[in-house]
Design a protein around this motif. Structure first.
Motif, PDB file in Angstrom:
ATOM      1  N   TYR A  98      43.522  30.446  47.738  1.00  0.00           N
ATOM      2  CA  TYR A  98      44.819  30.876  47.206  1.00  0.00           C
ATOM      3  C   TYR A  98      44.687  32.245  46.557  1.00  0.00           C
ATOM      4  O   TYR A  98      45.496  33.150  46.805  1.00  0.00           O
ATOM      5  CB  TYR A  98      45.310  29.840  46.204  1.00  0.00           C
ATOM      6  N   HIS A  99      43.618  32.431  45.764  1.00  0.00           N
ATOM      7  CA  HIS A  99      43.394  33.728  45.129  1.00  0.00           C
ATOM      8  C   HIS A  99      43.305  34.827  46.179  1.00  0.00           C
ATOM      9  O   HIS A  99      43.875  35.902  46.048  1.00  0.00           O
ATOM     10  CB  HIS A  99      42.095  33.720  44.319  1.00  0.00           C
TER      11      HIS A  99
ATOM     12  N   ILE B 277      46.664  35.612  47.696  1.00  0.00           N
ATOM     13  CA  ILE B 277      47.509  36.360  46.757  1.00  0.00           C
ATOM     14  C   ILE B 277      47.083  37.817  46.712  1.00  0.00           C
ATOM     15  O   ILE B 277      47.918  38.719  46.637  1.00  0.00           O
ATOM     16  CB  ILE B 277      47.418  35.753  45.345  1.00  0.00           C
TER      17      ILE B 277
ATOM     18  N   ASN C 189      45.781  24.469  42.303  1.00  0.00           N
ATOM     19  CA  ASN C 189      45.931  25.846  41.855  1.00  0.00           C
ATOM     20  C   ASN C 189      47.387  26.266  41.877  1.00  0.00           C
ATOM     21  O   ASN C 189      47.797  27.204  41.203  1.00  0.00           O
ATOM     22  CB  ASN C 189      45.139  26.801  42.752  1.00  0.00           C
ATOM     23  N   LEU C 190      48.169  25.597  42.699  1.00  0.00           N
ATOM     24  CA  LEU C 190      49.592  25.906  42.821  1.00  0.00           C
ATOM     25  C   LEU C 190      50.348  24.623  42.509  1.00  0.00           C
ATOM     26  O   LEU C 190      50.211  23.637  43.230  1.00  0.00           O
ATOM     27  CB  LEU C 190      49.897  26.376  44.240  1.00  0.00           C
TER      28      LEU C 190
ATOM     29  N   ASP D 158      46.144  28.363  36.308  1.00  0.00           N
ATOM     30  CA  ASP D 158      44.827  28.967  36.394  1.00  0.00           C
ATOM     31  C   ASP D 158      44.967  30.427  35.981  1.00  0.00           C
ATOM     32  O   ASP D 158      45.750  31.174  36.568  1.00  0.00           O
ATOM     33  CB  ASP D 158      44.322  28.859  37.834  1.00  0.00           C
TER      34      ASP D 158
ATOM     35  N   LEU E 238      43.170  32.995  36.338  1.00  0.00           N
ATOM     36  CA  LEU E 238      42.827  34.004  37.335  1.00  0.00           C
ATOM     37  C   LEU E 238      44.013  34.266  38.258  1.00  0.00           C
ATOM     38  O   LEU E 238      44.352  35.415  38.572  1.00  0.00           O
ATOM     39  CB  LEU E 238      41.619  33.529  38.139  1.00  0.00           C
ATOM     40  N   ILE E 239      44.692  33.180  38.662  1.00  0.00           N
ATOM     41  CA  ILE E 239      45.862  33.332  39.534  1.00  0.00           C
ATOM     42  C   ILE E 239      46.997  33.978  38.768  1.00  0.00           C
ATOM     43  O   ILE E 239      47.712  34.847  39.287  1.00  0.00           O
ATOM     44  CB  ILE E 239      46.269  31.967  40.096  1.00  0.00           C
TER      45      ILE E 239
END
Lengths: 164, 476
Positions: free
Chosen positions: A138-139, A142, B64-65, B122, B124-125
């Motif tokens: 995901y990171h 993005i 994470n989402l 998170d 970082l996100i």
């Protein structure tokens, strides 16, 4: 040996960054920055992350710095801040510097008492790639949005104006 | 529930912005409005999805989402805000020489950054989302390329924003170093289990507060705000004053709700926030008294509002924070819409003297602008009154009396500069003739919606409070 190398590289990094800030010549600034990046690459290598170390040197010390030096050569700015304006900022930065030194001493003292981690972190290209596409997928995705945003923003700010 | 659908709001926004970029190439300059319509359609779809996903709690990418109700509520609200901004810009960008299709694409990309930040816990996100939002904002601030002030705004925003980002990243590194995680709940767990409080983690948290403090413009990290707000194209200023602030406060909410509840020793962070809060309210309102440019007045007013919102954080009251943010959106975008209304091709009227006599010359703009200003000042029966009332009353219940007294005094000061604009509009003789382009249906639509929002939230807030409570409870 590890400790010795770490402190040598760390001191070199900090020294290079200091030199970069103090020196008034832009070309020297850029070269000091290269030194700092190279030392940071060495630090990554000490952390057993050879891939990141190499990337650090190739991308930062190589590609980005060449761009920096080109820009410095093209723009050629000479004037700094006039001396009389600097006075109070010097005092302020002295205070901050003292605080930072105290913090640094405390953290160095702490570093000796900490147990050294024995777990080996694998950070070769394969592991990095695997992590990027599993845990950090995901990171990673993005980041691509981020790059599009940066590209569009940069282009719209510099592109030629259309004729009315 | 783990489901690919969790990605859909984000994907739709990103797809819309890419589509706008693509179509921009084929459209002639006079047809750029189609891009606005396309963006609006996709925003409506995104809002519809937010309603559909309510209570579903979809998540993806190992959590994470997460689309919990809180993130859905704010994606909806901020998509609405972006929609308002797009409606406001349709005439504006051709009038003020910023007629680029990328305008809408960048706005939508900024919104995608917002969606990323809102739907994750998170750090970082959240950081990556913040960067998407910020980079779009820097470009948007400088879009008026022929205007020196706009370029100044872009450069200032970019430099100070990057500086703030550096603080944020350093803070994240320290937090990761001490807790070995970037997830908010694990980081907070570290604060719970660590018996002797780790200084490194505390400094990390402090640096994270500084990083977000820049984005939500609290004193002493507010220096960029007036210049950037003044220089940026006015609809973009409306966007800056609402969207980054709302997201920053939601991140604060996600960090501080568990932190206040669980951490062993919250005193240090509490008092830092307390001081920031008082400074923000006092400095924001006092400096606003001396401004004569409407955009600068609204900039300082938005700083002051960040102070009131911080009271809600300190009072540990999430529902009043969310309610305040919702009301703030309507009244602030409404006020900016009225400012944008006073413009014509190539000219904007932003000085206080230009507003003399507006109330009689353009009664609709005068009346609605007055209502938004009264709401910002906190007069009943507007939403601004209720929002302030909720925040202050919960703060009293949490024994934060000194903070409330300072807050009430500060908002009394603010009454002066809000009312001064109204006095100019109704009781001053116009010193110079101003001429505006009155034909702007999209803008009047925004004025109407914001007026409706402010009055609905002020007179009958029950429905929205129920929604807010559902959103808050889903987050625990």
């Amino acid at each position: 040996m590890g400790y010795f190398l770490f402190f040598l590289l760390a001191a070199l990094t900090v020294g290079a960054v200091l030199g970069m800030i103090i020196s008034k010549n832009q070309a020297y600034n850029a070269i000091f920055l290269i030194l700092a990046f190279a030392c940071m690459g060495g630090l990554f290598a000490l952390l057993e992350a050879p891939f990141i170390a190499v990337v650090q040197i190739i991308i930062y010390a190589g590609a980005i710095m060449v761009l920096f030096i080109f820009v410095v050569m093209m723009i050629n700015v000479r004037s700094g801040i006039p001396a009389e304006k600097k006075k109070w900022t010097i005092y302020l930065s002295l205070v901050i510097a003292v605080v930072l030194i105290i913090e640094l001493i405390l953290s160095i003292k702490g570093a000796f008492t900490l147990p050294v981690s024995t777990a080996i972190i694998k950070a070769g290209p394969t592991d990095l790639g695997r992590l990027l596409f599993t845990k950090y997928l995901y990171h990673f995705e993005i980041t691509s949005i981020l790059i599009i945003a940066a590209l569009v923003g940069a282009i719209v700010l510099v592109k030629k104006k259309e004729k009315e | 529930m783990n489901s690919f659908f969790a990605l859909s709001p984000l994907l739709i926004i990103v797809f819309a912005s890419l589509l706008v970029l693509l179509l921009d190439v084929f459209l002639k300059k006079e047809n750029k409005n189609y891009l606005a319509y396309i963006s609006l359609i996709f925003l409506v779809i995104c809002g519809f999805i937010c309603i559909k996903f309510w209570d579903k709690n979809y998540s993806y990418f190992n959590g994470n989402l997460i689309l919990d109700n809180l993130s859905l509520f704010f994606i909806f609200i901020l998509a609405l805000a972006t929609g308002f901004v797009i409606l406001l810009s349709m005439k504006y960008i051709s009038f003020q020489d910023v007629n680029y299709g990328e305008f809408y694409a960048l706005l939508l990309l900024a919104l995608s950054g917002v969606a990323i930040m809102l739907s994750s816990s998170d750090l970082l996100i959240i950081f990556l989302g913040l960067e998407v939002l910020s980079i779009c904002s820097y470009a948007l601030a400088g879009l008026k390329r022929t205007d020196e002030k706009s370029s100044e705004a872009a450069i200032k925003y970019f430099l100070l924003g990057s500086f703030a980002t550096a603080f944020l990243v350093y803070g994240l590194a320290l937090l990761y170093g001490s807790s070995h995680s970037t997830n908010i709940s694990s980081i907070i767990n570290f604060f719970v289990t660590e018996s002797d409080l780790s200084i490194m983690a505390l400094i990390g948290l402090g640096l994270v507060i500084i990083g977000f403090g820049f984005k939500i413009a609290v004193v002493p990290f507010h220096m960029w705000t007036p210049d950037v707000y003044q220089g940026a194209p006015t609809p973009i200023t409306a966007f800056f004053s609402v969207v980054p602030k709302a997201v920053g406060f939601i991140v604060f909410l996600r960090i501080f709700t568990p932190y206040w509840k669980n951490a062993l020793n919250t005193q240090a962070i509490f008092w830092i926030l307390w001081v920031i809060c008082v400074l923000t309210m006092v400095v924001g309102n006092l400096v606003a008294l001396r401004q004569t440019n409407l955009k600068r007045i609204l900039a300082y007013s938005s700083i002051a509002h960040a102070g009131y919102l911080l009271i809600a954080i300190l009072a540990r009251d999430n529902s009043s924070l969310v309610f305040y943010l919702t009301v703030y959106l309507f009244m602030n975008i409404g006020a900016f819409a009225a400012v944008i209304a006073l413009s014509r091709k190539g000219k904007e009227y932003l000085e206080l003297e230009d507003y003399a006599g507006i109330g009689f010359k353009y009664p609709w703009i005068g009346v609605t602008f007055s209502i938004f200003l009264l709401s910002l000042a906190g007069f009943p029966p507007t939403g601004g009154f209720l929002a302030k009332f909720y925040v202050f009353s919960t703060a009293v219940r949490q024994d934060l009396l000194p903070l409330v007294i300072i807050g009430v005094l500060a908002s009394l000061i603010s009454v002066f500069y809000y009312l001064r604009i109204i006095v100019y509009m109704y009781m001053k003789e116009p010193a110079r003739e101003i001429e505006i382009a009155i034909e702007n249906p999209a803008l009047f639509l925004v004025l109407f919606f914001c007026l409706y929002g402010v009055l609905q939230l002020g007179l009958y807030p029950r429905n929205i409070l129920v929604l807010i409570n559902q959103a808050i409870s889903s987050f625990f």
